[in-house]
Structures are given as structure tokens and as C-alpha cells.
Write a protein that holds these residues in place. Structure first.
Motif, PDB file in Angstrom:
ATOM      1  N   PRO A 166     -68.531  13.749-159.536  1.00 20.07           N
ATOM      2  CA  PRO A 166     -67.531  13.934-158.480  1.00 20.07           C
ATOM      3  C   PRO A 166     -66.202  14.392-159.052  1.00 20.07           C
ATOM      4  O   PRO A 166     -65.841  14.025-160.153  1.00 20.07           O
ATOM      5  N   GLN A 167     -65.493  15.184-158.283  1.00 12.31           N
ATOM      6  CA  GLN A 167     -64.194  15.693-158.725  1.00 12.31           C
ATOM      7  C   GLN A 167     -63.115  14.676-158.359  1.00 12.31           C
ATOM      8  O   GLN A 167     -62.565  14.723-157.273  1.00 12.31           O
ATOM      9  N   ARG A 168     -62.833  13.768-159.283  1.00 15.00           N
ATOM     10  CA  ARG A 168     -61.825  12.740-159.036  1.00 15.00           C
ATOM     11  C   ARG A 168     -60.558  13.058-159.801  1.00 15.00           C
ATOM     12  O   ARG A 168     -60.594  13.478-160.946  1.00 15.00           O
ATOM     13  N   CYS A 169     -59.465  12.826-159.157  1.00  9.58           N
ATOM     14  CA  CYS A 169     -58.158  13.021-159.773  1.00  9.58           C
ATOM     15  C   CYS A 169     -57.318  11.804-159.391  1.00  9.58           C
ATOM     16  O   CYS A 169     -56.880  11.685-158.252  1.00  9.58           O
ATOM     17  N   ASN A 170     -57.148  10.894-160.324  1.00  8.77           N
ATOM     18  CA  ASN A 170     -56.415   9.665-160.033  1.00  8.77           C
ATOM     19  C   ASN A 170     -54.931   9.938-159.889  1.00  8.77           C
ATOM     20  O   ASN A 170     -54.308  10.484-160.784  1.00  8.77           O
ATOM     21  N   PHE A 171     -54.386   9.551-158.742  1.00  9.53           N
ATOM     22  CA  PHE A 171     -52.951   9.632-158.481  1.00  9.53           C
ATOM     23  C   PHE A 171     -52.399  11.044-158.687  1.00  9.53           C
ATOM     24  O   PHE A 171     -51.449  11.273-159.413  1.00  9.53           O
ATOM     25  N   CYS A 172     -53.038  12.023-158.063  1.00 11.79           N
ATOM     26  CA  CYS A 172     -52.483  13.371-158.075  1.00 11.79           C
ATOM     27  C   CYS A 172     -52.498  13.925-156.647  1.00 11.79           C
ATOM     28  O   CYS A 172     -53.236  13.435-155.800  1.00 11.79           O
ATOM     29  N   THR A 173     -51.684  14.899-156.418  1.00 14.29           N
ATOM     30  CA  THR A 173     -51.588  15.476-155.077  1.00 14.29           C
ATOM     31  C   THR A 173     -52.806  16.339-154.785  1.00 14.29           C
ATOM     32  O   THR A 173     -53.547  16.722-155.693  1.00 14.29           O
ATOM     33  N   SER A 174     -52.994  16.660-153.524  1.00 13.90           N
ATOM     34  CA  SER A 174     -54.118  17.526-153.158  1.00 13.90           C
ATOM     35  C   SER A 174     -53.952  18.923-153.765  1.00 13.90           C
ATOM     36  O   SER A 174     -54.939  19.561-154.135  1.00 13.90           O
ATOM     37  N   LEU A 175     -52.701  19.366-153.903  1.00 10.47           N
ATOM     38  CA  LEU A 175     -52.464  20.668-154.548  1.00 10.47           C
ATOM     39  C   LEU A 175     -52.866  20.632-156.021  1.00 10.47           C
ATOM     40  O   LEU A 175     -53.456  21.589-156.536  1.00 10.47           O
ATOM     41  N   ASP A 176     -52.537  19.543-156.703  1.00 16.49           N
ATOM     42  CA  ASP A 176     -52.931  19.401-158.108  1.00 16.49           C
ATOM     43  C   ASP A 176     -54.447  19.336-158.219  1.00 16.49           C
ATOM     44  O   ASP A 176     -55.044  19.973-159.085  1.00 16.49           O
ATOM     45  N   TRP A 177     -55.087  18.562-157.333  1.00 13.74           N
ATOM     46  CA  TRP A 177     -56.547  18.446-157.335  1.00 13.74           C
ATOM     47  C   TRP A 177     -57.186  19.825-157.180  1.00 13.74           C
ATOM     48  O   TRP A 177     -58.088  20.185-157.920  1.00 13.74           O
ATOM     49  N   SER A 178     -56.688  20.599-156.220  1.00  7.36           N
ATOM     50  CA  SER A 178     -57.231  21.945-155.991  1.00  7.36           C
ATOM     51  C   SER A 178     -57.017  22.845-157.200  1.00  7.36           C
ATOM     52  O   SER A 178     -57.920  23.585-157.602  1.00  7.36           O
ATOM     53  N   ALA A 179     -55.826  22.780-157.784  1.00  3.06           N
ATOM     54  CA  ALA A 179     -55.530  23.620-158.949  1.00  3.06           C
ATOM     55  C   ALA A 179     -56.418  23.255-160.133  1.00  3.06           C
ATOM     56  O   ALA A 179     -56.882  24.138-160.863  1.00  3.06           O
ATOM     57  N   ILE A 180     -56.663  21.973-160.313  1.00  2.00           N
ATOM     58  CA  ILE A 180     -57.488  21.524-161.438  1.00  2.00           C
ATOM     59  C   ILE A 180     -58.940  21.954-161.252  1.00  2.00           C
ATOM     60  O   ILE A 180     -59.534  22.596-162.120  1.00  2.00           O
ATOM     61  N   PHE A 181     -59.516  21.613-160.122  1.00  2.35           N
ATOM     62  CA  PHE A 181     -60.953  21.812-159.951  1.00  2.35           C
ATOM     63  C   PHE A 181     -61.348  23.203-159.467  1.00  2.35           C
ATOM     64  O   PHE A 181     -62.535  23.541-159.472  1.00  2.35           O
ATOM     65  N   SER A 182     -60.375  24.007-159.111  1.00  2.00           N
ATOM     66  CA  SER A 182     -60.713  25.394-158.775  1.00  2.00           C
ATOM     67  C   SER A 182     -61.209  26.133-160.018  1.00  2.00           C
ATOM     68  O   SER A 182     -61.970  27.096-159.912  1.00  2.00           O
ATOM     69  N   ALA A 183     -60.812  25.657-161.196  1.00  3.99           N
ATOM     70  CA  ALA A 183     -61.234  26.285-162.451  1.00  3.99           C
ATOM     71  C   ALA A 183     -62.752  26.253-162.624  1.00  3.99           C
ATOM     72  O   ALA A 183     -63.316  27.114-163.308  1.00  3.99           O
TER      73      ALA A 183
END
Length: 87
Positions: A1-18
């Protein structure tokens, strides 16, 4: 699962779009260069770092907060720990 602890939805999208949202954070970090990994980790921790900086500014003059710097620990670790204990 694409989990991002304590990050914004924009950060989550930027990270996992890669990886087109099809990897774990661990897998993503192991699939990129060190410099790309550092940029991803900064993005991952951005909100945490920002929150810490805001708290430091807000609590700067609070009597119930003991500011400690890394250089204090480097200079005399035992004395720094004793200071925290006395506080």
C-alpha cells in the motif's frame, strides 16, 4: 500500500506518482538514485519538519520548554542528559 505518514495529499501524490501509484514507499526508495531518494524523503518528511519549526518558534520563550541543540550534546553528552533530567 502507498502509505505516507503525516504528509499532505499533494505530497502523497508527488511521491507515489513516480511509480504510477503501484509501489510501496520502501520499493520506491530502492528503485531510485540516492539524490532522488533524498528528494523523496524530504517530501515525505516535509510536513513533520515544518511542524517542528513552527513549534520551535511558538515555544521559543515558553518557560516549560527546554531548547537543546545538537551541538550541546556533541560538546558534552552527559551534561546535556543531566540538564534534561533536572529540567
Amino acid at each position: 500500500p502507498q502509505r505516507c505518514n503525516f504528509c499532505t495529499s499533494l505530497d502523497w501524490s508527488a511521491i507515489f506518482s513516480a511509480c504510477k501509484f503501484n509501489c510501496t514507499y520502501h520499493e520506491l526508495l530502492h528503485s531510485v538514485s540516492m539524490s532522488e531518494g533524498l528528494a523523496l524523503e524530504f517530501r515525505h518528511q516535509r510536513l513533520t519538519l515544518l511542524t517542528m519549526l513552527v513549534n520551535m518558534q511558538n515555544w521559543m520563550h515558553e518557560e516549560k520548554v527546554l531548547p537543546m541543540s545538537l551541538s550541546q550534546f556533541e560538546k558534552d553528552f552527559s551534561a546535556s542528559i543531566a540538564c534534561i533530567g533536572k529540567f
